[in-house]
Design a protein around this motif. Structure first.
Motif: not given
Lengths: 425, 425
Positions: B383, B385-386, B389
């Motif tokens: 999460e 990384i998510k 973004d």
């Protein structure tokens, strides 16, 4: 099929032709070194050699031809996705797990570095555009069997059309109920995608097809109890790997033919290694093509592998679907019952796996167990500790290996495996 | 309570007195350096200082006294275990997560080395016999929120009386149904353990007690929107940590008193740091006592923490239980509804967390987010990384940190956090 026709097909699938060429070259060399160099292989293995040599060629051509007639292609990563439903909906069911490092740097932008090689690999293969199976899929079906895959599908789902099934983590009645709801949801997704209604008739047929496939693999597994071992573990692993790619009825027929040959060989007292060669059970994480590193190391260490206690192995083959039901409801219940027997480390406590491993050791006359956990695979790493404890109480030797797809540790693995095999004397 | 009386109590709990002494010494020094050294602390924090100084002393005495009257003690590791049920059964509900390395070598014999520090820590604390809470428990309740914990409970369950609840991995109607069954199973386990029947009356009372606790913490959270920040992030984290240990009604009253003081301070324009100090939201994995490393680093880097988007923080506090039902069935449904709102990374896809983080940034006037994932915590690493973004698309700066309990990386963390804070200018 000519090289040019292959290339044209791959271009249509938007593969990176030069990267894909590189992959096939490595794969071919690897296959030559690990497989074709073996002695005493049975003729029946030619089918496997052919399938593998054409796995990105003729098999993809078949799939493309089927797609041209309106068939759909479903990609999966896990033995919890019921192939019976896929086939009943007149779709093609293929495995997408990959066993080689490719596109890893790019994959690590989407998932954490501390992710197992299998997950990074299927993402890397997609990002590098080198997997014609992935590119052929109309739907990719994920599941929630581990944190790594569950969360990776969130990123992967942005790259492919994705459906995620929840696999529960216990086997209570209520957990089975949840899985049944997920099986129903998958059935509906298939019907919507294919336009084919799943009926008692087509589901009965597909249950039979998949049961027959599993029976052929069970037969192969039983024959491996013989000493001398009639077939190498590498070849048996390859057969299990190919079961995820090839057309199921052709596969079943070919494996039964091979089993006929194995029976003859056993009757003549023949084998792939001398009688008395140390016999190992390989247990743990699945090994996808071309992840043959550890089996090769093991069988180059004066030992032979007699069973694969793995999803690409016994975990996918052990149980059949009860085919006695004659309503959709009853057939779905039979599917749920069968799939919820799988002894995956995703369940807690999963004590049945501890029993199953011991049974395999006994049934296959194994001298010891090599447990394989992919680096960063938490469920199997935990169970390695638990299994070591259980087996040591029973006096069954076990070597615990943790590794990924890199070749850097081959020598180190070889030293450890050789020492383990010597210790079995 | 005298030192001798403490020691006698700890001996009765079978603690390793000398190892425990060592832990308290380190904890005391750490607390002095990180907490007592702060300037501009409110008087109300004395309650927290006292609770923490007596967390293994008077609080354990209270618990032992309650046990002597027949009360039972339930230990938990996760905000999915409904405290309302525990209290309704007249039992004591305590958190057992630990935030310090202890007994790690022994713990690594039971769980893989690649396991997060939080898990190794609660196992290590048990094996080293240094946690009087764990030793006081009549039942320890685990859950299936991550692979690491799910599988660790199999080993931990051999050391303590264990009950594991399945938390589903999606939020479908069927998944909620499974959680409801698990809530019922926990209710039944409690009733059997305590001999107390959970009724509309005692459950209504406990829902109110826990709602009031959450409301006090919500009030605290809202007050932190002020600039200058009226309270340090360290102190707010401590409050959230103590909410897992202390008697809930006393806790609620003390936090409301503290909030009164904070309101006065805000009215006078006062704060714990100068107005304009860079404001950070700390987001990610829970921080158990005494895991204060990263908050200390952040608040020593010309920044102040204005919110904890974490299980020991907003994830445990955001939602109240609807108290309008007047049947057990209706109340259990209300509990399920509330708990299934939790935006834990164990769910897929868990998009609501992405929204909640952005809302916290806005509501608390944060300048940036520091995301904290425990090393080897796969769900939060994914999460991170998510979230990076999502936030970058909204122009919200985020620093992604992965660390454990070791102090080795403090300087490196400080360098990274300072650079991040400077970049916010």
């Amino acid at each position: 099929m000519s090289d040019a026709a292959h290339t044209e097909m791959w271009e249509k699938l938007n593969l990176d032709i030069s990267a894909h060429e590189g992959l096939l070259e490595v794969l071919g060399k690897f296959y030559g070194d690990i497989y074709l160099s073996q002695e005493n292989r049975l003729n029946g293995m030619e089918y496997l050699d052919f399938v593998l040599s054409e796995v990105h060629g003729l098999r993809i051509k078949e799939i493309q031809d089927a797609k041209a007639t309106g068939k759909k292609v479903i990609g999966t990563f896990c033995v919890f996705v019921p192939e019976e439903l896929t086939l009943a909906a007149n779709a093609i069911h293929v495995g997408l797990c990959s066993g080689a490092d490719a596109g890893t740097d790019e994959a690590e932008k989407l998932v954490p570095r501390n992710t197992c090689a299998l997950i990074k690999s299927f993402i890397g293969f997609k990002l590098a555009r080198i997997c014609p199976f992935t590119e052929s899929c109309d739907l990719v079906v994920g599941e929630t069997t581990c944190d790594g895959k569950k969360k990776a599908y969130e990123a992967f789902g942005k790259l492919v059309p994705m459906h995620v099934m929840e696999v529960p983590q216990t086997k209570t009645t209520d957990a089975k109920q949840l899985f049944k709801a997920e099986v129903l949801r998958y059935k509906e997704a298939l019907e919507e995608l294919t336009g084919v209604k799943i009926t008692v008739e087509n589901l009965r047929k597909s249950i039979s097809v998949v049961n027959e496939k599993r029976k052929a693999l069970q037969r192969l597994s039983r024959l491996r109890a013989a000493d001398p071992a009639p077939i190498s573990g590498r070849d048996a692993l390859l057969i299990n790997q190919v079961s995820f790619y090839d057309e199921p009825e052709r596969f079943t027929q070919s494996i039964n033919t091979l089993c006929d040959q194995i029976e003859e060989r056993i009757a003549q007292g023949g084998g792939v290694v001398p009688a008395g060669t140390k016999r190992l059970l390989l247990s743990g994480c699945p090994m996808a093509v071309p992840n043959w590193k550890l089996p090769y190391v093991m069988e180059s260490s004066n030992a032979v592998i007699v069973g694969e206690e793995s999803c690409i192995g016994s975990r996918n083959v052990r149980d059949l679907v009860d085919d006695s039901a004659d309503t959709i409801e009853g057939m779905l219940d039979a599917l749920v019952d069968r799939y919820m027997k799988i002894d995956c480390a995703c369940f807690t406590p999963n004590d049945e796996r501890m029993v199953n491993v011991q049974n395999m050791v006994k049934d296959l006359n194994a001298d010891g167990v090599v447990h394989y956990a992919l680096s960063f695979c938490q469920p199997y790493a935990h169970e390695a500790i638990k299994l070591q404890d259980v087996l040591s109480q029973k006096g069954i030797p076990m070597l615990s290996v943790e590794t990924g797809y890199s070749m850097e540790d081959v020598e180190q693995l070889k030293t450890r495996v050789e020492a383990f095999v010597e210790m079995l004397d």
